[in-house]
Scaffold this active site. Structure first.
Site, PDB file in Angstrom:
ATOM      1  N   HIS A 187      45.311  43.038  45.281  1.00 21.46           N
ATOM      2  CA  HIS A 187      45.236  41.888  44.376  1.00 21.46           C
ATOM      3  C   HIS A 187      46.341  40.865  44.590  1.00 21.46           C
ATOM      4  CE1 HIS A 187      42.143  44.360  42.588  1.00 21.46           C
ATOM      5  NE2 HIS A 187      41.615  43.186  42.293  1.00 21.46           N
ATOM      6  N   GLU A 429      29.861  47.765  42.796  1.00 19.44           N
ATOM      7  CA  GLU A 429      31.045  47.927  43.648  1.00 19.44           C
ATOM      8  C   GLU A 429      31.394  49.394  43.878  1.00 19.44           C
ATOM      9  OE1 GLU A 429      34.441  45.982  41.882  1.00 19.44           O
ATOM     10  OE2 GLU A 429      33.861  46.539  39.859  1.00 19.44           O
ATOM     11  N   ASP A 453      35.918  46.376  46.345  1.00 20.05           N
ATOM     12  CA  ASP A 453      35.945  47.796  45.992  1.00 20.05           C
ATOM     13  C   ASP A 453      34.900  48.579  46.759  1.00 20.05           C
ATOM     14  OD1 ASP A 453      38.002  48.498  44.104  1.00 20.05           O
ATOM     15  OD2 ASP A 453      37.081  47.069  42.738  1.00 20.05           O
ATOM     16  N   CYS A 500      30.547  38.600  45.020  1.00 23.44           N
ATOM     17  CA  CYS A 500      31.795  37.951  44.599  1.00 23.44           C
ATOM     18  C   CYS A 500      33.041  38.572  45.207  1.00 23.44           C
ATOM     19  CB  CYS A 500      31.889  37.901  43.079  1.00 23.44           C
ATOM     20  SG  CYS A 500      31.982  39.534  42.341  1.00 23.44           S
TER      21      CYS A 500
HETATM   22  C1  PEP Z   1      35.455  43.373  44.139  1.00 17.42           C
HETATM   23  O1  PEP Z   1      35.807  44.543  43.976  1.00 17.42           O
HETATM   24  O2  PEP Z   1      34.805  42.982  45.129  1.00 17.42           O
HETATM   25  C2  PEP Z   1      35.793  42.342  43.145  1.00 17.42           C
HETATM   26  C3  PEP Z   1      35.277  41.141  43.239  1.00 17.42           C
HETATM   27  O3  PEP Z   1      36.652  42.641  42.159  1.00 17.42           O
HETATM   28  P1  PEP Z   1      38.214  42.916  42.283  1.00 17.42           P
HETATM   29  O4  PEP Z   1      38.673  42.389  43.598  1.00 17.42           O
HETATM   30  O5  PEP Z   1      38.844  42.218  41.127  1.00 17.42           O
HETATM   31  O6  PEP Z   1      38.311  44.394  42.189  1.00 17.42           O
HETATM   32 MG    MG Z   2      36.398  45.290  42.090  1.00 20.72          MG
END
Ligand code: PEP
Ligand code: MG
Length: 577
Positions: A187, A429, A453, A500
């Site tokens: 992140h 995910e 994920d 996403c």
């Molecule tokens: C993902 O896991 O692809 C996602 C969009 O969420 P995050 O990156 O916040 O886990």
């Molecule tokens: Mg995620």
């Protein structure tokens, strides 16, 4: 000049002076002191040694008293190390003869000792690092310089930056950053992209080779870091910065045009945000909506849990800025590497597989309900949709929906306006959700594929661990098959599907994703213009044949190479060489 290779996580090039933050969060100052300051600096070093020695003596005495002489002897050993003549002479010589600052000399000498100990597999390398920390703490006087209160432009070099520290970087002054650890799926990387700060992570150790104020180039396109670059390299990169600028200006001309393919298929390009203020960037970049609002970032840097009003203010700000365009609010995805949950979760061995995300929300109904109330209230102001993260079982989905229905009832009773028909969806995910998707689609209004994920779970690769970063591939055929399967099931059930994960902002994947049947992509807003450019440069038929060919390949390397070649054919200006 020294070149390091790391992982490119946020594009762009930055050239500037370094600000070095070491492992413990200390800012390492400039390497050199002036000739006439040498005597004073030597004295400062001696004072620091005395102060640390006194501290150690105090600890030794109190521990001996409490736990006995054997344990107290640990401090005697540290003291002996600190008092070691050779060590002191070596540091003093560096200050006197090379005009190194005491901080730099201490780090340099002690780390070279630690390295020898490490190479010999001796357990006390960490004792030496401890000693270094004690001396630095004393020399520097205070902890991590406020990264958020800088006064001049810098490139931050650090061992690690948490997502929270990254989010607090002052965008006006931090031109780029590099961290020794980290990986593309973490992140910190996602926040960097959101802030549009060129960044490279996972370079491995190098901080001992730099000093505050050194010149550095961060190449966020190629994942390269150039320490003390020569004139020729600087000139080449300055040219690249200019090219970036002119490409951005050209792409900006597409802002108000639709993301339609050359054969007329319309594509929805949505933005991902972490903070309400990013909504403006989405509009400025021509995004058609917000496909992922990571609401957990509201918890960042807050000592107290956000109140319903706090949630509502943030949500309604976003909805208002988006002026009727859709906004997908994802409920809290707290935990894992993201944000300190303020004691909600004990330390876990495998946090990505732990009590995070929807699991945490279901475990804490008051926390979940507060957030849902605020989201529902915001739905009276615009096109709000709610999405649950990390759904693994149908039971979880049903439980989350039940709580949502219950909150709706409460609002009804209280006469609070909200949109009862608001679409409710889930992230796909977790591989289990892909496998069971034919059941899930009967109970949701939309799905969004979270590749960040999904990749880590499908390939068993921790998304934030640089040691396995080479195994984390969004184009791994196993991942592509899961994406394709999810799209097919959603299409069959006529349930809208988007993607996403960071993959949707990766230009070389656009044709593949369109060809697999996606018509909605949600990416960091900075990527929207180039993805639009690609959509407008291709036909759906071509994309389908690209997808078909890619799906016939058996490894990520070959697929990546092929996708790059195809991208080069349709939009050569977007390919970085
Ligand atoms: C993902 O896991 O692809 C996602 C969009 O969420 P995050 O990156 O916040 O886990
Ligand atoms: Mg995620």
């Amino acid at each position: 000049m020294q070149i390091l290779q790391g992982i490119a996580v946020s594009p762009g090039v930055a050239i500037g002076e370094t600000m070095v933050i070491d492992n413990e969060g200390f800012r390492i100052p400039r390497r050199f002191v002036t000739r006439d300051a040498v005597e004073d600096e030597l004295e400062r070093f001696e004072r620091a040694v005395e102060a640390v020695a006194a501290e150690m003596e105090r600890s030794r005495d109190s521990i001996t008293q409490k736990l006995g002489a054997q344990i107290g002897a640990i401090f005697s050993a540290h003291l002996q190390m600190l008092r070691d003549d050779r060590l002191q002479v070596e540091i003093a010589e560096m200050i006197r003869e090379r005009h190194y600052s005491p901080e730099y000399a201490v780090s340099r000498v002690l780390r070279s000792y630690a390295k020898v100990f490490e190479e010999l597999n001796m357990h006390n390398a960490h004792d030496i690092i401890d000693l270094e920390k004690s001396l630095l703490r004393n020399l520097l006087g205070r902890r991590r310089e406020e990264l958020s209160h800088l006064a001049s432009p810098v490139i931050v070099l650090a061992h690690n930056l948490t997502p929270s520290e990254t989010a607090h970087l002052d965008r006006r002054f931090v031109m780029g950053f590099v961290t020794e650890v980290g990986a593309a799926g973490g992140h910190t990387a996602i926040v960097a992209k959101g802030l549009e700060i060129p960044a490279v992570v996972g370079t491995g150790r190098f901080l001992t080779d730099v000093s505050g104020g050194d010149l550095v180039i961060v190449d966020g396109d190629q994942g390269r870091v150039i320490l003390q670059p020569d004139e020729e390299t600087i000139a080449r990169y300055r040219h690249e910065v200019e090219e970036h600028r002119s490409l951005a200006a050209r792409l900006d001309e597409l802002r108000d045009l639709p993301a339609k393919t050359a054969d007329g298929a319309s594509v929805q390009l949505w933005g991902n945000i972490e903070f309400p203020h990013e909504a403006t960037a989405c509009v400025d970049r021509g995004a058609d909506g917000i496909g992922l609002y990571r609401t957990e970032f509201l918890y960042l840097g807050e000592d107290e849990e956000p109140t319903e009003q706090h949630h509502f203010d943030a949500y309604s700000e976003v909805v208002k800025v988006m002026k009727g365009r859709p906004v997908v609010f994802r409920t809290l995805d707290l935990g894992a590497d993201k944000i300190d949950t303020g004691g909600l979760v004990d330390e876990e061995k495998n946090p990505f597989l732990g009590l995070r995300s929807i699991r945490l929300s279901l475990r804490n109904p008051p926390l979940f309900r507060t957030q849902l109330r605020a989201m529902l209230r915001a739905s009276s102001v615009g096109d709000v949709r709610i999405m649950f993260p990390m759904i693994t079982t149908l039971q979880e989905l049903r439980q989350a929906k039940m709580i949502l229905a219950d909150v709706m009832e409460d609002l009804d009773e209280a006469g609070v306006p909200f949109n009862r028909e608001l679409p409710v969806g889930m992230m796909v995910e977790v591989p289990a959700a892909v496998t069971m998707l034919d059941h899930f689609v009967k109970e949701v209004d939309f799905i969004s594929i979270g590749t960040n994920d999904l990749i880590q779970f499908a390939l068993a690769v921790d998304r934030s661990n640089p040691d396995v970063a080479h195994l984390y591939h969004h184009t791994d055929p196993a991942v592509l098959r899961m994406i394709a399967a999810a799209i097919d099931v959603a299409r069959e059930a006529e349930v809208p599907v988007s993607l996403c994960g960071q993959m949707s902002g990766n230009a070389s994947c656009t044709m593949l994703l369109l060809g697999l049947g996606l018509h909605t992509l949600s990416a960091p807003s900075s990527a929207v213009p180039e993805i639009k450019k690609i959509c407008r440069s291709v036909t759906l038929d071509h994309c389908k044949s690209v997808a078909q060919r890619a799906m016939s390949m058996d490894n990520a390397r070959e697929i990546d190479k092929y996708l790059q070649e195809e991208l080069k054919r349709v939009a050569p200006e977007l390919v970085v060489s």
